[in-house]
Design a protein around this motif. Structure first.
Motif, mmCIF file in Angstrom:
data_model
loop_
_atom_site.group_PDB
_atom_site.id
_atom_site.type_symbol
_atom_site.label_atom_id
_atom_site.label_comp_id
_atom_site.label_asym_id
_atom_site.label_seq_id
_atom_site.Cartn_x
_atom_site.Cartn_y
_atom_site.Cartn_z
ATOM 1 N N ILE A 1 23.217 41.245 8.569
ATOM 2 C CA ILE A 1 23.491 40.993 7.145
ATOM 3 C C ILE A 1 24.597 41.939 6.662
ATOM 4 O O ILE A 1 24.622 43.119 7.014
ATOM 5 N N ASP A 2 25.520 41.402 5.841
ATOM 6 C CA ASP A 2 26.642 42.218 5.356
ATOM 7 C C ASP A 2 26.417 42.780 3.963
ATOM 8 O O ASP A 2 27.098 43.727 3.555
ATOM 9 N N GLY A 3 25.537 42.154 3.191
ATOM 10 C CA GLY A 3 25.308 42.646 1.835
ATOM 11 C C GLY A 3 24.077 42.000 1.242
ATOM 12 O O GLY A 3 23.619 40.959 1.725
ATOM 13 N N ILE A 4 23.544 42.636 0.188
ATOM 14 C CA ILE A 4 22.348 42.101 -0.465
ATOM 15 C C ILE A 4 22.667 41.823 -1.931
ATOM 16 O O ILE A 4 23.263 42.658 -2.623
ATOM 17 N N ALA A 5 22.297 40.636 -2.382
ATOM 18 C CA ALA A 5 22.479 40.273 -3.793
ATOM 19 C C ALA A 5 21.100 40.063 -4.389
ATOM 20 O O ALA A 5 20.243 39.431 -3.766
ATOM 21 N N VAL A 6 20.900 40.590 -5.591
ATOM 22 C CA VAL A 6 19.573 40.480 -6.193
ATOM 23 C C VAL A 6 19.703 40.104 -7.669
ATOM 24 O O VAL A 6 20.626 40.539 -8.346
ATOM 25 N N THR A 7 18.772 39.290 -8.140
ATOM 26 C CA THR A 7 18.769 38.923 -9.563
ATOM 27 C C THR A 7 18.422 40.150 -10.395
ATOM 28 O O THR A 7 17.379 40.771 -10.205
ATOM 29 N N GLN A 8 19.324 40.437 -11.351
ATOM 30 C CA GLN A 8 19.144 41.629 -12.189
ATOM 31 C C GLN A 8 18.577 41.226 -13.547
ATOM 32 O O GLN A 8 17.915 41.999 -14.224
ATOM 33 N N GLY A 9 18.838 40.002 -13.987
ATOM 34 C CA GLY A 9 18.371 39.482 -15.264
ATOM 35 C C GLY A 9 19.176 38.249 -15.575
ATOM 36 O O GLY A 9 20.084 37.921 -14.807
ATOM 37 N N PRO A 10 18.910 37.511 -16.614
ATOM 38 C CA PRO A 10 17.754 37.651 -17.491
ATOM 39 C C PRO A 10 16.483 37.116 -16.813
ATOM 40 O O PRO A 10 16.557 36.329 -15.884
ATOM 41 N N VAL B 1 27.450 53.259 -4.838
ATOM 42 C CA VAL B 1 26.142 53.941 -4.851
ATOM 43 C C VAL B 1 25.435 53.732 -6.179
ATOM 44 O O VAL B 1 24.212 53.712 -6.246
ATOM 45 N N GLU B 2 26.233 53.517 -7.259
ATOM 46 C CA GLU B 2 25.611 53.312 -8.589
ATOM 47 C C GLU B 2 24.678 52.096 -8.580
ATOM 48 O O GLU B 2 23.743 52.027 -9.374
ATOM 49 N N ALA B 3 24.972 51.149 -7.690
ATOM 50 C CA ALA B 3 24.150 49.933 -7.669
ATOM 51 C C ALA B 3 22.677 50.276 -7.443
ATOM 52 O O ALA B 3 21.784 49.582 -7.922
ATOM 53 N N LEU B 4 22.444 51.363 -6.733
ATOM 54 C CA LEU B 4 21.046 51.736 -6.457
ATOM 55 C C LEU B 4 20.328 52.203 -7.729
ATOM 56 O O LEU B 4 19.103 52.318 -7.749
ATOM 57 N N GLY B 5 21.100 52.463 -8.785
ATOM 58 C CA GLY B 5 20.481 52.891 -10.046
ATOM 59 C C GLY B 5 20.444 51.771 -11.076
ATOM 60 O O GLY B 5 20.083 52.003 -12.220
ATOM 61 N N MET B 6 20.822 50.557 -10.681
ATOM 62 C CA MET B 6 20.929 49.506 -11.713
ATOM 63 C C MET B 6 19.563 49.114 -12.272
ATOM 64 O O MET B 6 18.550 49.196 -11.594
ATOM 65 N N ASP B 7 19.602 48.688 -13.545
ATOM 66 C CA ASP B 7 18.396 48.328 -14.272
ATOM 67 C C ASP B 7 18.285 46.819 -14.443
ATOM 68 O O ASP B 7 19.303 46.146 -14.504
ATOM 69 N N ALA B 8 17.079 46.362 -14.596
ATOM 70 C CA ALA B 8 16.883 44.938 -14.901
ATOM 71 C C ALA B 8 17.143 44.704 -16.387
ATOM 72 O O ALA B 8 17.030 45.624 -17.190
ATOM 73 N N TYR B 9 17.536 43.481 -16.764
ATOM 74 C CA TYR B 9 17.661 43.155 -18.188
ATOM 75 C C TYR B 9 16.961 41.844 -18.494
ATOM 76 O O TYR B 9 16.930 40.928 -17.671
ATOM 77 N N ALA B 10 16.371 41.772 -19.707
ATOM 78 C CA ALA B 10 15.537 40.624 -20.062
ATOM 79 C C ALA B 10 16.344 39.457 -20.599
ATOM 80 O O ALA B 10 16.022 38.300 -20.353
ATOM 81 N N ARG B 11 17.386 39.775 -21.380
ATOM 82 C CA ARG B 11 18.120 38.706 -22.074
ATOM 83 C C ARG B 11 19.505 38.497 -21.508
ATOM 84 O O ARG B 11 20.087 39.418 -20.940
ATOM 85 N N LEU B 12 20.008 37.305 -21.756
ATOM 86 C CA LEU B 12 21.357 36.971 -21.290
ATOM 87 C C LEU B 12 22.372 37.780 -22.096
ATOM 88 O O LEU B 12 22.420 37.662 -23.314
ATOM 89 N N PRO B 13 23.186 38.608 -21.438
ATOM 90 C CA PRO B 13 24.190 39.349 -22.201
ATOM 91 C C PRO B 13 25.311 38.406 -22.644
ATOM 92 O O PRO B 13 25.504 37.358 -22.044
#
Ligand code: KG4
Ligand code: ZN
Length: 362
Positions: free
Chosen positions: A74-83, A338-350
């Motif tokens: 695998i070359d990279g991981i993508a994850v749903t952050q929100g909403p 590296v900042e990606a490891l600190g990302m937060d989830a968000y509830a609403r569509l920005p």
């Protein structure tokens, strides 16, 4: 060749997928929690989070096995952050962070709403994103949480033409199903019940379409409102119950579905004509609806619009659409940050005015 692993946990599906070069879906595993939530009549966020936690290892392994690859490839991981639902999102997000850190892989946060749009380009249709002739493109995104019409330009600029003033289309169908005792999730249940019903037996309102001599305010021409249709159904059901008569469930489901679909389709084509649109895409869970699909197909053919409907399994929540976007982020920044490891989830569509995967596609 690049392989992106996608992880999705924004609501009640735990999904993991492996997608090659943003288009070839090597695997797309979805574990649905529907049965766990059905007894509550809707999704319970804390319960969803616990179920995601239980399912993720199993779904990840199934996705890798189906794709016949190991994490090392695998070359990279993508994850749903929100909403989405925060407790549910956090489980997938933290799982992805752990996986990225342990395997030294770049991590990309993906917006679930944009991921639904990407669903219309799966599988193997991502080349269409780079084709100038498809723009401006109109996106109808209809799910449990969203009902939006967006105009997308080749530069990546996104114009919000309209959205819902109250319930999302899927939410309205879910509530209608509840009123008709059809169970959860409502969209597929309403569709099934409607198959044997007469859609002309009841006429439900078509809000914000400017019918019955009522003009639509200019700012609402591409907006939606579904609460009036829902209230009309509620009153009809109540009248039947008050009279002690048996509910004509199939006719009511057919009439309700017809009202929702007609509003969606008419506004879509009004917007398409007005904005010189070349291509229309429809995505999100409600875009699975057979009636909506056939109406869009008929009208697109007669209006000579190119139409891409997300395939059914990429309409409802899945991780292939997340991995698909992740590929474009990976191309732009293969090392990640590296900042990606600190990302937060968000509830609403920005608020957003750009779709990065269109802007960056070569
Ligand atoms: O995209 P999705 O899986 O999750 C969200 O991001 O919300 O959409 C779920 C919604 C639910 O409201 C569900 O009732 C609706 O999509 N849905 C349908 C159909 N299948 C799912 N609505 C109408 N007809 C269907 N066949
Ligand atoms: Zn969704």
């Amino acid at each position: 060749m690049s392989l992106i692993l996608g992880i999705e946990s924004s609501c009640d599906e735990t999904a993991v997928a492996v997608v090659e070069d943003g288009g070839r879906v090597l695997s797309s595993q979805v574990a649905s929690q529907i049965a766990r939530h059905a007894e509550h009549g809707g999704v319970v966020p804390e319960l969803a989070a616990r179920e995601h936690l239980k399912a993720l290892d199993v779904v990840l392994n199934a996705a890798l096995t189906e794709a016949e690859v190991g994490l090392a490839e695998i070359d990279g991981i993508a994850v749903t952050q929100g909403p989405g639902l925060i407790p549910a999102l956090l489980v997938g997000l933290n799982y992805a962070k752990g996986l990225a850190a342990a395997n030294n892989l770049p991590l990309y946060g993906v917006n679930h709403f944009l991921a639904h749009i990407y669903g219309a380009f799966l599988p193997d249709r991502s080349d269409e994103l780079a084709d100038e002739a498809n723009y401006p493109m109109l996106a109808l995104v209809v799910s449990g949480g969203h009902t939006n019409l967006l105009l997308l330009h080749r530069s990546g600029r996104a114009e919000q033409l309209g959205g819902t003033l109250d319930d999302a289309a899927g939410e309205a169908l879910d509530k209608a199903a509840k009123l008709l005792d059809l169970g959860y999730p409502g969209g597929p249940a309403v569709q099934r019940a409607a198959e044997s019903g007469d859609c002309k037996a009841f006429h439900f309102p078509r809000p914000l379409l400017g019918q019955a001599g009522k003009a639509v305010a200019p700012e609402n021409r591409f907006n939606f409102s579904f609460s009036g249709i829902k209230t009309a159904l509620l009153y009809t059901v109540r009248d039947y119950r008050d009279r002690g008569e048996e509910l004509p469930v199939a006719d009511l489901a057919a009439g309700f579905q017809d009202a929702v679909v007609e509003v969606l389709v008419r506004k879509t084509f009004m917007a398409a004509r007005e904005h010189g649109v070349k291509m229309i895409i429809a995505a999100g869970g409600v875009a699975c609806n057979a009636r909506l699909r056939s109406e869009l197909e008929n009208r697109a053919a007669s209006g000579k619009f190119k139409l891409f409907l997300a395939p059914g399994k990429f309409c409802t929540d899945n991780a292939a659409m997340v991995a698909g976007i992740g590929y474009h982020y990976y191309l732009n920044n293969p090392e990640g940050s590296v900042e990606a490891l600190g990302m937060d989830a968000y509830a609403r569509l920005p608020q957003f005015s750009e779709v990065p995967f269109i802007r960056d596609v070569k």
